[in-house]
Design a protein around this motif. Structure first.
Motif, PDB file in Angstrom:
ATOM      1  N   ILE A  47       0.846  -1.213   0.000  1.00 13.96           N
ATOM      2  CA  ILE A  47       0.000   0.000   0.000  1.00 13.96           C
ATOM      3  C   ILE A  47       0.872   1.250   0.000  1.00 13.96           C
ATOM      4  O   ILE A  47       0.432   2.333   0.433  1.00 13.96           O
ATOM      5  N   ASP A  48       2.088   1.113  -0.483  1.00 12.98           N
ATOM      6  CA  ASP A  48       3.007   2.260  -0.496  1.00 12.98           C
ATOM      7  C   ASP A  48       2.442   3.447  -1.264  1.00 12.98           C
ATOM      8  O   ASP A  48       2.586   4.612  -0.835  1.00 12.98           O
ATOM      9  N   LEU A  49       1.743   3.195  -2.360  1.00 16.09           N
ATOM     10  CA  LEU A  49       1.197   4.301  -3.170  1.00 16.09           C
ATOM     11  C   LEU A  49       0.089   5.032  -2.396  1.00 16.09           C
ATOM     12  O   LEU A  49      -0.024   6.260  -2.461  1.00 16.09           O
TER      13      LEU A  49
ATOM     14  N   PRO B 146      -1.206   3.092 -11.928  1.00 21.14           N
ATOM     15  CA  PRO B 146      -2.632   3.447 -11.808  1.00 21.14           C
ATOM     16  C   PRO B 146      -3.365   2.484 -10.868  1.00 21.14           C
ATOM     17  O   PRO B 146      -4.199   1.681 -11.303  1.00 21.14           O
ATOM     18  N   SER B 147      -3.031   2.584  -9.589  1.00 18.66           N
ATOM     19  CA  SER B 147      -3.630   1.702  -8.583  1.00 18.66           C
ATOM     20  C   SER B 147      -5.088   2.071  -8.341  1.00 18.66           C
ATOM     21  O   SER B 147      -5.402   3.232  -8.033  1.00 18.66           O
ATOM     22  N   VAL B 148      -5.978   1.087  -8.432  1.00 18.47           N
ATOM     23  CA  VAL B 148      -7.413   1.321  -8.211  1.00 18.47           C
ATOM     24  C   VAL B 148      -7.642   1.782  -6.770  1.00 18.47           C
ATOM     25  O   VAL B 148      -8.240   2.832  -6.524  1.00 18.47           O
TER      26      VAL B 148
ATOM     27  N   THR C 296      -7.269  -8.191 -14.999  1.00 18.37           N
ATOM     28  CA  THR C 296      -6.673  -9.321 -14.286  1.00 18.37           C
ATOM     29  C   THR C 296      -7.744 -10.171 -13.596  1.00 18.37           C
ATOM     30  O   THR C 296      -7.590 -11.391 -13.484  1.00 18.37           O
ATOM     31  N   ASP C 297      -8.851  -9.539 -13.177  1.00 18.79           N
ATOM     32  CA  ASP C 297      -9.896 -10.285 -12.465  1.00 18.79           C
ATOM     33  C   ASP C 297     -10.638 -11.266 -13.360  1.00 18.79           C
ATOM     34  O   ASP C 297     -11.422 -12.072 -12.870  1.00 18.79           O
ATOM     35  N   MET C 298     -10.385 -11.175 -14.686  1.00 19.51           N
ATOM     36  CA  MET C 298     -11.004 -12.139 -15.601  1.00 19.51           C
ATOM     37  C   MET C 298      -9.976 -13.146 -16.129  1.00 19.51           C
ATOM     38  O   MET C 298     -10.318 -14.070 -16.878  1.00 19.51           O
TER      39      MET C 298
ATOM     40  N   THR D  41       0.157  -9.528 -15.768  1.00 16.43           N
ATOM     41  CA  THR D  41       1.141  -8.477 -15.445  1.00 16.43           C
ATOM     42  C   THR D  41       0.768  -7.691 -14.195  1.00 16.43           C
ATOM     43  O   THR D  41       1.538  -6.859 -13.736  1.00 16.43           O
ATOM     44  N   ILE D  42      -0.401  -7.923 -13.610  1.00 19.72           N
ATOM     45  CA  ILE D  42      -0.846  -7.092 -12.478  1.00 19.72           C
ATOM     46  C   ILE D  42      -0.475  -7.716 -11.142  1.00 19.72           C
ATOM     47  O   ILE D  42       0.080  -7.037 -10.266  1.00 19.72           O
ATOM     48  N   PHE D  43      -0.760  -8.988 -10.955  1.00 20.99           N
ATOM     49  CA  PHE D  43      -0.441  -9.647  -9.685  1.00 20.99           C
ATOM     50  C   PHE D  43       0.544 -10.770  -9.922  1.00 20.99           C
ATOM     51  O   PHE D  43       0.524 -11.428 -10.966  1.00 20.99           O
TER      52      PHE D  43
HETATM   53  C1  EPZ Z   1      -8.570  -3.642  -6.972  1.00 19.24           C
HETATM   54  O1  EPZ Z   1      -7.586  -4.096  -6.050  1.00 19.24           O
HETATM   55  C2  EPZ Z   1      -9.634  -4.727  -6.998  1.00 19.24           C
HETATM   56  N1  EPZ Z   1     -10.210  -4.892  -5.670  1.00 19.24           N
HETATM   57  C3  EPZ Z   1      -9.005  -6.046  -7.449  1.00 19.24           C
HETATM   58  O2  EPZ Z   1     -10.045  -7.017  -7.545  1.00 19.24           O
HETATM   59  C4  EPZ Z   1      -8.396  -5.850  -8.837  1.00 19.24           C
HETATM   60  O3  EPZ Z   1      -7.743  -7.034  -9.236  1.00 19.24           O
HETATM   61  C5  EPZ Z   1      -7.377  -4.689  -8.792  1.00 19.24           C
HETATM   62  O4  EPZ Z   1      -8.018  -3.490  -8.295  1.00 19.24           O
HETATM   63  C6  EPZ Z   1      -6.808  -4.386 -10.158  1.00 19.24           C
HETATM   64  O5  EPZ Z   1      -7.835  -4.072 -11.035  1.00 19.24           O
HETATM   65  C7  EPZ Z   1     -11.156  -4.006  -5.258  1.00 19.24           C
HETATM   66  O6  EPZ Z   1     -11.492  -3.069  -5.953  1.00 19.24           O
HETATM   67  C8  EPZ Z   1     -11.738  -4.247  -3.905  1.00 19.24           C
HETATM   68  P1  EPZ Z   1      -4.385  -2.090  -7.339  1.00 19.24           P
HETATM   69  P2  EPZ Z   1      -6.395  -3.085  -5.582  1.00 19.24           P
HETATM   70  O7  EPZ Z   1      -4.059  -1.168  -6.227  1.00 19.24           O
HETATM   71  O8  EPZ Z   1      -6.931  -1.724  -5.439  1.00 19.24           O
HETATM   72  C9  EPZ Z   1       0.279  -2.758  -6.962  1.00 19.24           C
HETATM   73  C10 EPZ Z   1     -11.092  -9.107  -7.217  1.00 19.24           C
HETATM   74  O9  EPZ Z   1     -10.811 -10.255  -7.595  1.00 19.24           O
HETATM   75  N2  EPZ Z   1       0.227  -1.739  -5.892  1.00 19.24           N
HETATM   76  O10 EPZ Z   1      -4.871  -1.533  -8.633  1.00 19.24           O
HETATM   77  O11 EPZ Z   1      -5.712  -3.708  -4.421  1.00 19.24           O
HETATM   78  C11 EPZ Z   1      -0.359  -4.070  -6.528  1.00 19.24           C
HETATM   79  O12 EPZ Z   1       0.574  -4.863  -5.805  1.00 19.24           O
HETATM   80  C12 EPZ Z   1     -10.004  -8.187  -6.699  1.00 19.24           C
HETATM   81  O13 EPZ Z   1     -12.239  -8.599  -7.246  1.00 19.24           O
HETATM   82  C13 EPZ Z   1       1.413  -1.281  -5.327  1.00 19.24           C
HETATM   83  O14 EPZ Z   1       2.486  -1.714  -5.709  1.00 19.24           O
HETATM   84  O15 EPZ Z   1      -5.446  -3.173  -6.854  1.00 19.24           O
HETATM   85  C14 EPZ Z   1      -0.742  -4.699  -7.823  1.00 19.24           C
HETATM   86  O16 EPZ Z   1       0.403  -5.330  -8.371  1.00 19.24           O
HETATM   87  C15 EPZ Z   1      -8.623  -8.842  -6.690  1.00 19.24           C
HETATM   88  N3  EPZ Z   1       1.361  -0.359  -4.335  1.00 19.24           N
HETATM   89  C16 EPZ Z   1      -1.109  -3.497  -8.709  1.00 19.24           C
HETATM   90  O17 EPZ Z   1      -0.526  -2.355  -8.072  1.00 19.24           O
HETATM   91  C17 EPZ Z   1       0.171   0.142  -3.882  1.00 19.24           C
HETATM   92  O18 EPZ Z   1       0.190   1.018  -2.973  1.00 19.24           O
HETATM   93  C18 EPZ Z   1      -2.615  -3.286  -8.843  1.00 19.24           C
HETATM   94  O19 EPZ Z   1      -3.122  -3.049  -7.581  1.00 19.24           O
HETATM   95  C19 EPZ Z   1      -1.023  -0.338  -4.451  1.00 19.24           C
HETATM   96  C20 EPZ Z   1      -0.971  -1.270  -5.458  1.00 19.24           C
END
Ligand code: EPZ
Length: 426
Positions: A123-125, A161-163, A304-306, A326-328
């Motif tokens: 959660i660094d971002l 672009p973190s959600v 990625t969720d699909m 490429t996301i997780f």
């Molecule tokens: C949201 O998670 C969704 N969850 C996820 O859905 C979804 O897969 C993801 O967005 C990507 O679309 C909800 O909305 C509740 P991110 P989130 O921050 O916000 C990295 C599902 O199955 N990152 O966009 O946690 C992270 O490690 C779930 O419904 C950092 O490095 O996703 C990942 O590699 C799973 N630092 C990438 O960004 C940060 O501070 C995407 O993460 C934050 C994220």
């Protein structure tokens, strides 16, 4: 413990009203913390993650009432700013309430959410952005301590672009001083839904769905009534199921624009897709075309969720497909289970090479996360014979009545108590 029993090979026919979006509901429920008085949110899915979020709001002092698919929240009595570790551990996306709590101008203590089975999920971002808004944040012994300060809008560029980070910044800046500009913002439709809810409450948010979101702080937010968008990932899951088994299914409440790359991917895989009033129709003879290269990307790329669900569908394609995640970093947990069902998949790092086979066979398999679990159900619907899917609790985190929905479409599926759950050998 529960297990899901599926007897495969039935085709799917009928009409599905797609559930409300889990990933739009969670940030909007967190946003209710900002609204003084009683806010009403409709089309909330009946899933475990929502239950966790509602319990979390209750523990913070909010009055929460559930009426069918609607939730009424009154956060006037919000009195506690310590989020119990067990709740954060149960659902890592509970970090989404941090921005909302900071907006209420009180001290906050929350345990570090840590990772989950699909990845480390730092959660660094989030924290870097909240500090730019003036939050006084200290991390110590696995906890995050935030001192109450009047937040001030800032110009924030996200490294990715973190959600969740985009949503947290919007929530933290909705009632901050001045204006906040989020660059390289996530563009997912769920963020447009969050903007819609907040603006219905009197916030001034614009640009959601683009890479630049602007939030002009307002003194306070009034309560409102809002209806959550349909869940594009649930819709995509049922589309993949229908193409896997063959059939004809109408998915009510979703649009081609809303599901974007999922629609295009289904077309590329040979499904017959049509836009109709109030929904999308998928027809299929069950013959899946391979996809040369499918790469998961932030929206509007393929989600990625699909990935687990589509990877599973490609297991019976008439050719070889390449899927790159490429996301997780750990989102291939369905693959070892699919191999037990007769799939032919090899992986090289974050890339899966999927050689289509003519048949899958029922087996005892184990879900290790939400979307991997949904993928195993899709495989079982096509497989010859009976499958038993363990780890159903993961699936129920995100799918509202998935067995009832599929049964109504003709699938032979039920979720039953498993008196003695034997963990499948993974
Ligand atoms: C949201 O998670 C969704 N969850 C996820 O859905 C979804 O897969 C993801 O967005 C990507 O679309 C909800 O909305 C509740 P991110 P989130 O921050 O916000 C990295 C599902 O199955 N990152 O966009 O946690 C992270 O490690 C779930 O419904 C950092 O490095 O996703 C990942 O590699 C799973 N630092 C990438 O960004 C940060 O501070 C995407 O993460 C934050 C994220």
């Amino acid at each position: 413990m529960l297990k899901c029993v599926v007897n495969g090979s039935n085709k799917l026919y009928g009409d599905v009203r797609v559930q409300g979006s889990k990933n739009a509901s969670l940030p909007i429920l967190a946003a209710a913390i900002l609204c003084e008085g009683e806010t009403v949110i409709h089309n909330i899915p009946d899933i475990t993650d929502i239950g966790i979020m509602l319990n979390l709001l209750r523990e913070l002092g909010c009055k929460v009432t559930e009426e069918g698919k609607s939730v009424i929240i009154n956060s006037m009595e919000l009195n506690c700013m310590y989020v119990r570790d067990e709740l954060v551990a149960q659902m890592r996306s509970s970090i989404i309430i941090l921005g909302a709590l900071l907006s209420r101008g009180q001290d906050v203590k929350i345990s570090y959410p840590g990772g989950c089975s699909i990845g480390l999920r730092p959660i660094d971002l989030h924290l870097k952005a909240l500090k730019k808004l003036g939050a006084d944040i200290r991390e110590e012994n696995g906890y995050i301590f935030c001192k109450a300060t009047r937040l001030k809008g800032a110009d924030i560029s996200l490294d990715f672009p973190s959600v969740g980070a985009t949503e947290n910044i919007i929530l933290a800046s909705a009632t901050a001083e001045g204006t906040c500009v989020i660059r390289n913002a996530a563009k997912e439709p769920e963020i447009i839904d969050l903007q819609g809810y907040l603006n219905a409450c009197g916030a001034r948010v614009s640009g959601a769905g683009t890479d630049t979101v602007t939030v002009t702080g307002v003194p306070k937010l009034r309560c409102s009534e809002y209806t959550i968008m349909a869940d594009r990932i649930a819709a995509g899951t049922y589309m993949a199921a229908c193409h896997m088994t063959g059939g004809d299914v109408f998915l009510r409440g979703v649009t081609r624009e809303g599901i974007g790359a999922i629609y295009d991917t289904m077309l590329a895989a040979g499904a017959d897709m049509r836009e109709q009033r109030d929904g999308l129709r998928i027809s299929s003879d069950g013959r899946v075309k391979p996809i040369d290269k499918l790469t998961t990307m932030p929206y509007p790329g393929f989600p990625t969720d699909m990935q687990p669900q589509i990877s599973t569908m490609l297991c019976v394609a008439d050719g070889v497909s390449i899927v790159k995640e490429t996301i997780f970093e750990n989102r291939f947990r369905h693959i070892v289970q699919l191999l037990k069902m007769g799939a032919d998949i090899t992986t090289e790092g974050n890339t899966a090479i999927i050689k289509g086979v003519s048949h899958l066979y029922g087996a005892r398999v184990y879900a290790e996360d939400l979307r991997a679990g949904a993928a195993l159900i899709i495989a079982a619907l096509r497989a010859e014979g009976q499958s038993e899917i363990y780890g159903v609790n993961y699936i129920l985190r995100g799918y509202d009545d998935i067995d009832g929905t599929l049964r109504a479409l003709g699938a032979d599926i039920k979720i039953v108590e498993n008196i003695k759950e034997e963990r499948a050998s993974v």
